[in-house]
Design an enzyme around this catalytic site. Structure first.
Site, mmCIF file in Angstrom:
data_model
loop_
_atom_site.group_PDB
_atom_site.id
_atom_site.type_symbol
_atom_site.label_atom_id
_atom_site.label_comp_id
_atom_site.label_asym_id
_atom_site.label_seq_id
_atom_site.Cartn_x
_atom_site.Cartn_y
_atom_site.Cartn_z
ATOM 1 N N ASN A 214 -4.421 -83.961 -62.892
ATOM 2 C CA ASN A 214 -5.751 -83.401 -63.049
ATOM 3 C C ASN A 214 -6.652 -83.879 -61.902
ATOM 4 O O ASN A 214 -6.483 -84.980 -61.387
ATOM 5 C CB ASN A 214 -6.190 -83.858 -64.452
ATOM 6 N N ASP A 215 -7.562 -83.043 -61.460
ATOM 7 C CA ASP A 215 -8.354 -83.367 -60.267
ATOM 8 C C ASP A 215 -9.197 -84.638 -60.407
ATOM 9 O O ASP A 215 -9.319 -85.418 -59.471
ATOM 10 C CB ASP A 215 -9.220 -82.164 -59.845
ATOM 11 N N GLY A 243 -16.939 -78.275 -64.515
ATOM 12 C CA GLY A 243 -16.711 -79.005 -65.768
ATOM 13 C C GLY A 243 -17.068 -80.461 -65.569
ATOM 14 O O GLY A 243 -17.584 -80.837 -64.512
ATOM 15 N N GLU A 264 -11.425 -87.521 -71.164
ATOM 16 C CA GLU A 264 -12.109 -86.239 -71.371
ATOM 17 C C GLU A 264 -13.560 -86.458 -71.846
ATOM 18 O O GLU A 264 -13.976 -85.975 -72.903
ATOM 19 C CB GLU A 264 -11.320 -85.360 -72.357
ATOM 20 N N HIS A 267 -15.992 -83.754 -73.039
ATOM 21 C CA HIS A 267 -15.972 -83.198 -74.394
ATOM 22 C C HIS A 267 -16.407 -84.214 -75.447
ATOM 23 O O HIS A 267 -16.030 -84.114 -76.609
ATOM 24 C CB HIS A 267 -14.609 -82.566 -74.687
ATOM 25 N N CYS A 284 -21.137 -80.458 -76.197
ATOM 26 C CA CYS A 284 -20.379 -81.422 -75.382
ATOM 27 C C CYS A 284 -21.176 -81.718 -74.104
ATOM 28 O O CYS A 284 -21.942 -80.869 -73.638
ATOM 29 C CB CYS A 284 -19.029 -80.852 -74.976
ATOM 30 N N GLU A 286 -20.161 -81.598 -71.174
ATOM 31 C CA GLU A 286 -19.857 -80.541 -70.194
ATOM 32 C C GLU A 286 -20.744 -79.307 -70.382
ATOM 33 O O GLU A 286 -21.164 -78.679 -69.422
ATOM 34 C CB GLU A 286 -18.378 -80.150 -70.313
HETATM 35 ZN ZN LIG Z 1 -16.225 -79.435 -75.107
#
Ligand SMILES: [Zn+2]
Length: 424
Positions: A214-215, A243, A264, A267, A284, A286
């Site tokens: 993942n970046d 994101g 994450e 989220h 969230c 994001e």
């Molecule tokens: Zn989310």
């Protein structure tokens, strides 16, 4: 170069009894470990040299905690093996010229593809981060199948070039959550992929080991191992672009979590009544503070009748609004752009405060597209962090903005591939 490659190739072959050569290369990835040469200390010394080199034997001993004779012994073996070489620095007044050690740049050519939100960039690069070939393709108008096909075509083209034929591995950077070990892209917003087994597909086709990351994690690895922060053992890289994600370095290692889905942060909920997020939840981080949220909020305000330079620049076409338009408008004091950026900064401050309260890191490094808006968010962010983070946690934390951009992700994936093919 040929000699070294042959040496590595021979190790692959020697380590496998199978007659099929390409199988040997693939399985060899698991067998070209340093057990053949001694053990974990060899990998520790090699890692230190390739990440920090040119570096003296004395400094390797300091960093690795190994004794000087052990380092001398191991580095001798690594030189003999063709993995590193001695590197003389310029004339040194008043004494012997220090002899430094450096990883041999030609030990590993690899094909890397960075799948960004708007384009796909293919690299042929070596372990010393020297780019030999580079191609860039727009992916904005492609569907998910076309993007996968383009990925394969980029790799195939790279692999058929003179240098590409010597590639030992493939590394893929994707947006969104991935299961790295399985090489599975769980969900990638920029491609529309869901549960795409990239590693399986590409290993089948190219018969080379494939590593997928993942970046955000790739950026965290790159910033940690190759940037000015490499002595900081506990850091969280907070990536804010279309994101929001993070890469967590704990005790000098990337923390992946039990199911490979740690980090994450985008989220985590910061407003239960907030807007719908791409994950299906509401409010969230994001959905509240990414560059997508920034654009959505500006568009909403314009459609509700607020005037802004942003609307003039895109001639009223709100679909054409990009984060860059908002940063440019803020530069010249556009009240709406400034107001929305301040709103975003408030929630980013909350997200960072949550990170600080959970991890008590030495550093929170903010990266991604949002860095372009730093001048308009930093003050509010820091104010909110001070208000929300516990003093005992915040007092030891540095908040910084990464200036490296996507280069860190490239460095990170190269590091991951190097570790994958040479170690463990
Ligand atoms: Zn989310």
């Amino acid at each position: 170069m040929e000699r070294i490659y042959n040496k590595i190739h021979r190790i692959f072959v020697v380590k496998n009894d199978e007659s099929e050569e390409c199988r040997c290369v693939m399985e060899g990835v698991n067998t070209i470990n340093f057990k053949a040469m001694g053990g974990v200390n060899e990998s520790l010394v090699f890692n230190t040299i390739r990440r920090r080199g040119p570096i003296s034997r004395v400094d390797i001993a300091k960093l690795s905690g190994l004794t000087a004779p052990t380092v001398t012994n191991i580095s001798g073996k690594l030189i003999e093996f063709g993995l590193i070489h001695e590197y003389m620095v310029g004339e040194y007044s008043g004494g012997r010229r220090p002899v430094l050690l450096k990883a041999n740049s030609e030990i590993a050519n690899m094909i890397i593809v960075d799948i960004r939100s708007k384009e796909m960039i293919g690299y042929l690069i070596n372990g010393a981060l020297e780019i030999k070939e580079q191609t860039c393709h727009d992916i904005r108008h492609l569907d998910k199948d076309e993007i996968l096909l383009l990925l394969e075509n980029i790799i195939a083209k790279c692999h058929s070039s003179e240098n590409g034929q010597l590639a030992l591995a493939i590394g893929i950077i994707v947006r969104g959550p991935v299961l790295s070990r399985e090489g599975l892209s769980l969900f990638s917003p920029s491609t529309g992929w869901r549960n795409v087994p990239l590693k399986y597909i590409l290993e089948e086709r190219f018969q080379l080991p494939v590593f997928v990351e993942n970046d955000m994690r790739a950026m965290a690895l790159g910033a940690y191992h190759y940037g000015p922060y490499r002595d900081i053992k506990n850091a969280v890289f907070l990536g804010v672009g279309g994101g929001i994600g993070s890469g967590i370095i704990l005790n000098g290692e990337l923390y992946r979590g039990l199911g490979d889905s740690a980090g994450e942060i985008g989220h985590t909920v910061v407003d239960a009544q907030g807007p719908l997020c791409s994950c299906g939840n509401h409010g969230c981080l994001e959905a509240m503070a990414s560059e997508s949220a920034l654009v959505n909020l500006v568009v909403k305000s314009i459609l509700e009748g607020e005037s802004s330079l942003v609307a003039e620049v895109v001639k009223g076409d709100t679909n054409a609004i990009r984060p860059e338009h908002i940063y440019s408008a803020a530069e010249v004091g556009d009240p709406l752009a400034l107001k929305i950026l301040d709103h975003i900064a408030h929630y980013l401050g909350m997200g960072a405060a949550n990170i600080i309260n959970i991890f008590n890191p030495q550093l929170v490094l903010i990266g991604g597209g949002i860095v372009k808006g730093r001048n308009f968010i930093e003050e509010t962010m820091v104010k909110v962090i001070k208000e929300r983070a516990l003093g005992s946690s915040y007092s030891s934390t540095r908040i910084e903005f990464s200036i490296e951009g996507r280069t860190a992700a490239l460095k990170g994936i190269v590091d991951l591939v190097m570790e994958g093919i040479f170690l463990r």
